[in-house]
Motif scaffolding. Structure first.
Motif, mmCIF file in Angstrom:
data_model
loop_
_atom_site.group_PDB
_atom_site.id
_atom_site.type_symbol
_atom_site.label_atom_id
_atom_site.label_comp_id
_atom_site.label_asym_id
_atom_site.label_seq_id
_atom_site.Cartn_x
_atom_site.Cartn_y
_atom_site.Cartn_z
ATOM 1 N N GLY A 143 0.832 -1.194 0.000
ATOM 2 C CA GLY A 143 0.000 0.000 0.000
ATOM 3 C C GLY A 143 0.868 1.246 0.000
ATOM 4 O O GLY A 143 2.045 1.196 -0.351
ATOM 5 N N LEU A 144 0.295 2.362 0.420
ATOM 6 C CA LEU A 144 1.029 3.619 0.462
ATOM 7 C C LEU A 144 0.704 4.323 1.771
ATOM 8 O O LEU A 144 -0.464 4.480 2.131
ATOM 9 N N CYS A 145 1.737 4.718 2.484
ATOM 10 C CA CYS A 145 1.557 5.431 3.749
ATOM 11 C C CYS A 145 0.828 6.751 3.488
ATOM 12 O O CYS A 145 1.266 7.565 2.662
ATOM 13 N N VAL A 146 -0.261 6.974 4.210
ATOM 14 C CA VAL A 146 -1.062 8.174 3.952
ATOM 15 C C VAL A 146 -0.327 9.432 4.411
ATOM 16 O O VAL A 146 -0.524 10.511 3.852
ATOM 17 N N MET A 147 0.521 9.314 5.431
ATOM 18 C CA MET A 147 1.279 10.480 5.873
ATOM 19 C C MET A 147 2.358 10.848 4.853
ATOM 20 O O MET A 147 2.579 12.019 4.558
ATOM 21 N N GLU A 148 3.024 9.817 4.300
ATOM 22 C CA GLU A 148 4.029 10.106 3.276
ATOM 23 C C GLU A 148 3.364 10.697 2.041
ATOM 24 O O GLU A 148 3.935 11.564 1.363
ATOM 25 N N ALA A 149 2.163 10.227 1.731
ATOM 26 C CA ALA A 149 1.460 10.733 0.553
ATOM 27 C C ALA A 149 1.269 12.247 0.632
ATOM 28 O O ALA A 149 1.382 12.956 -0.379
ATOM 29 N N LYS A 150 0.997 12.756 1.835
ATOM 30 C CA LYS A 150 0.831 14.203 1.992
ATOM 31 C C LYS A 150 2.113 14.943 1.636
ATOM 32 O O LYS A 150 2.089 15.981 0.977
ATOM 33 N N GLU A 151 3.256 14.384 2.092
ATOM 34 C CA GLU A 151 4.534 15.024 1.807
ATOM 35 C C GLU A 151 4.895 14.902 0.327
ATOM 36 O O GLU A 151 5.437 15.842 -0.273
ATOM 37 N N LEU A 152 4.634 13.737 -0.247
ATOM 38 C CA LEU A 152 4.935 13.549 -1.672
ATOM 39 C C LEU A 152 4.105 14.477 -2.544
ATOM 40 O O LEU A 152 4.561 14.927 -3.595
#
Length: 555
Positions: free
Chosen positions: A518-527
């Motif tokens: 999956g994809l970390c939702v917190m990292e997604a914000k930074e990306l």
């Protein structure tokens, strides 16, 4: 100019000013931000290593080649790096080598509260301990100097409170060009090839070096005497600030080097005061040595041996009243347990495992929160990689008791992608090699999430979000000897696919691996802020598509 820096940022600054060539480590609170700050400086190389042992070996290699190296890790990471650590004291260095151990009194983000000053004593290497960000910057520079002057790795010990608190650091000039150590591999087998015959000779050198360091620390500027009243306090690190607040009229010996200890300086200080206290967090390391020298003092008979200190803790221990400006501390606040982020893919796996009543051997990472409501689906957690190896041990005993494959299938393990790379792959190989049985689930969210979304060998990126290779689960498992049908890669957000994979794998004998990607939702914000979100999402989707079709993504 002056700068307001955290302890971690100050260490990075000091390392850059010292001419560091290589910075490496493994992310772990409270040490993580050191390398994240260091990457912003020019003229050096930084990396997240697979684990702390690898990081220290990379640092030692850089040192032998003539590059100053800073290696960072949290306190439990030193356990992983202990093998090269102890022997590197025998080999010594070429360019300076500084190892940061970030201890965690009160276990804010750790599984134990070990005091890593014991490592300095056991390994016979010097250890600095700053008390402010300004000292963290200065002591880092001094640590590199001491390393090269005395041919030894040097410890720099911090704690959570120093790592994450901010203070004024004077005279910061980022326009300078730091002097580097001359580059060139030091080809010296008697010094660096630790066969027994060479090691015996180097062992003598270690003792000679330690004796010289005992002389040096007596006058080193990191150790400071402040003479005031008849009450004397020996302290180090962050507790120094608390001592100064609670006992403003006391004489203080602030030890910036906590190993080796300056015996004569301590004797002279003890003789100059009427009552002597040793104020140190965690274990009585300084107190034990002071008492061994025959000096009377109050230490753990007065102050606690558990948890971090504060001015309130010191006042309570000394029987002093709390000032009126300090809140009583009896304010009732509703309890709020930590939990997985909304949208985290790990929750889907936990729901599936819980619905099947599985015993879950857990590991270190965000997913350790699976032990709490609403999931309550984790039964053990000890150290990095232990999920797989402990499940392996359980399988052995259950098999000895006569349980069939089907009966033993209720034992599973969950491990994160970064932890899997750190120390899970060796456990997987061990289980396959020894013909064990078990379902091992990798919760792959594409980052080292709990420490702030750092890159790892499964994420397809290296430090700084630079695109890199990634580990292919199918190819890895096949290389280790696992049948390909025992490997499944599913979308971590697809509960139906997770359920089907768990049920199918449960019927198969031997070791099984399920990777929930999956994809970390917190990292997604930074990306999203950096414009890399679409690229990473596409890459993760390609991994899943290729896995389902049996296509290699490294072709």
């Amino acid at each position: 100019m002056r700068a307001l820096l955290s302890g971690n940022e100050a260490i990075a600054l000091g390392a850059w000013e010292a001419g560091v060539a290589v910075g490496c480590g493994y992310p772990g609170t409270p040490s993580t931000e050191i390398l994240e700050a260091l990457i912003g400086y020019p003229g050096l190389y930084t990396e997240w290593s697979v684990n702390e042992k690898v990081a220290l070996e990379v640092g030692l290699g850089a040192s032998i080649a003539g590059g100053r190296a800073l290696v960072t890790m949290k306190h439990v990471g030193v356990n992983v790096a202990a093998d090269p650590l102890f022997t590197s004291v025998y080999t010594g260095v070429n360019a300076g080598l500084v190892v940061v151990t970030a201890d965690d009194p009160s276990m804010h983000s750790s599984q134990n509260e070990q005091d890593n000053r014991h490592y300095a004593v056991a390994a016979k290497l010097p250890m600095f301990e700053p008390s402010t960000p300004a000292e963290a910057r200065l002591f880092t520079r001094w640590a590199f100097e001491l390393s090269e002057q005395h041919d030894t790795p040097v410890f720099l010990r911090t704690t959570t409170r120093l790592s994450h608190s901010k203070g004024v650091v004077p005279e910061v000039d980022r326009t300078i060009t730091p002097a580097k150590h001359p580059v060139g591999v030091d080809q010296n087998p008697p010094k660096y090839v630790m066969i027994p015959g060479h090691a015996r000779v180097r062992r003598v050198e270690v003792e000679a070096r330690l004796a010289e360091l005992r002389r040096v620390v007596e006058t080193h500027p990191a150790n400071v005497v402040e003479r005031r009243g008849g009450v004397g306090v020996i302290t180090s690190g962050v507790p120094y600030s608390y001592v100064r607040e609670v006992l403003p009229d006391a004489s203080v010996l602030k030890l910036g080097i906590v190993h080796p200890l300056p015996e004569q300086l301590i004797r002279d200080f003890a003789a100059s005061v009427e009552t002597l206290y040793v104020v140190e967090e965690l274990d009585p390391v300084i107190e034990t040595q002071v008492r061994a020298w025959g000096l009377g003092c109050h230490g753990k008979d007065t102050f606690p041996a558990i948890g971090e200190f504060s001015p309130e803790v010191l006042r309570a221990s000394l029987g002093l009243p709390q000032p009126g400006s300090v809140a009583a501390g009896d304010l009732e606040v509703p309890m709020r347990l930590p939990g997985l982020c909304a949208g985290c893919p790990h929750g889907h796996v936990f729901n599936v495992l819980r619905d099947r009543g599985l015993f879950v051997s857990g590991d270190i990472g965000c997913y350790s929160l699976g032990v709490l409501p609403p999931y309550r689906i984790m039964d053990t957690l000890v150290d990095m990689g232990a999920s797989i190896t402990m499940a392996h041990g359980m399988d052995i005993v259950l098999a000895q008791a006569g349980q069939t494959h089907g009966q033993r299938a209720h034992v599973s393990a969950v491990i994160g992608d970064s932890t899997f790379a750190h120390s899970g792959i060796t456990g997987l190989l061990n289980a396959i090699w020894n013909k064990r049985d078990g379902l091992y689930v990798v919760l792959d969210n594409g980052t080292t999430a709990m420490t702030g979304a750092q890159e790892n060998p499964l994420s397809g990126e290296r430090m700084g979000h630079e695109n890199s290779t990634h580990v292919d689960y199918v190819l890895l498992c096949r290389a280790l000897g696992m049948p390909e049908q025992n490997v499944r890669i599913v979308d971590g957000n697809d509960t139906a696919a997770i359920s089907a994979a768990v049920d199918e794998l449960a019927t198969l004998p031997g070791v099984k691996l399920l990777a929930a990607v999956g994809l970390c939702v917190m990292e997604a914000k930074e990306l999203r802020k950096t414009g890399k979100l679409a690229e990473k999402k596409a890459w993760r989707e390609l991994q899943l598509t290729a896995a389902c079709r049996g296509v290699r993504t490294d072709a």
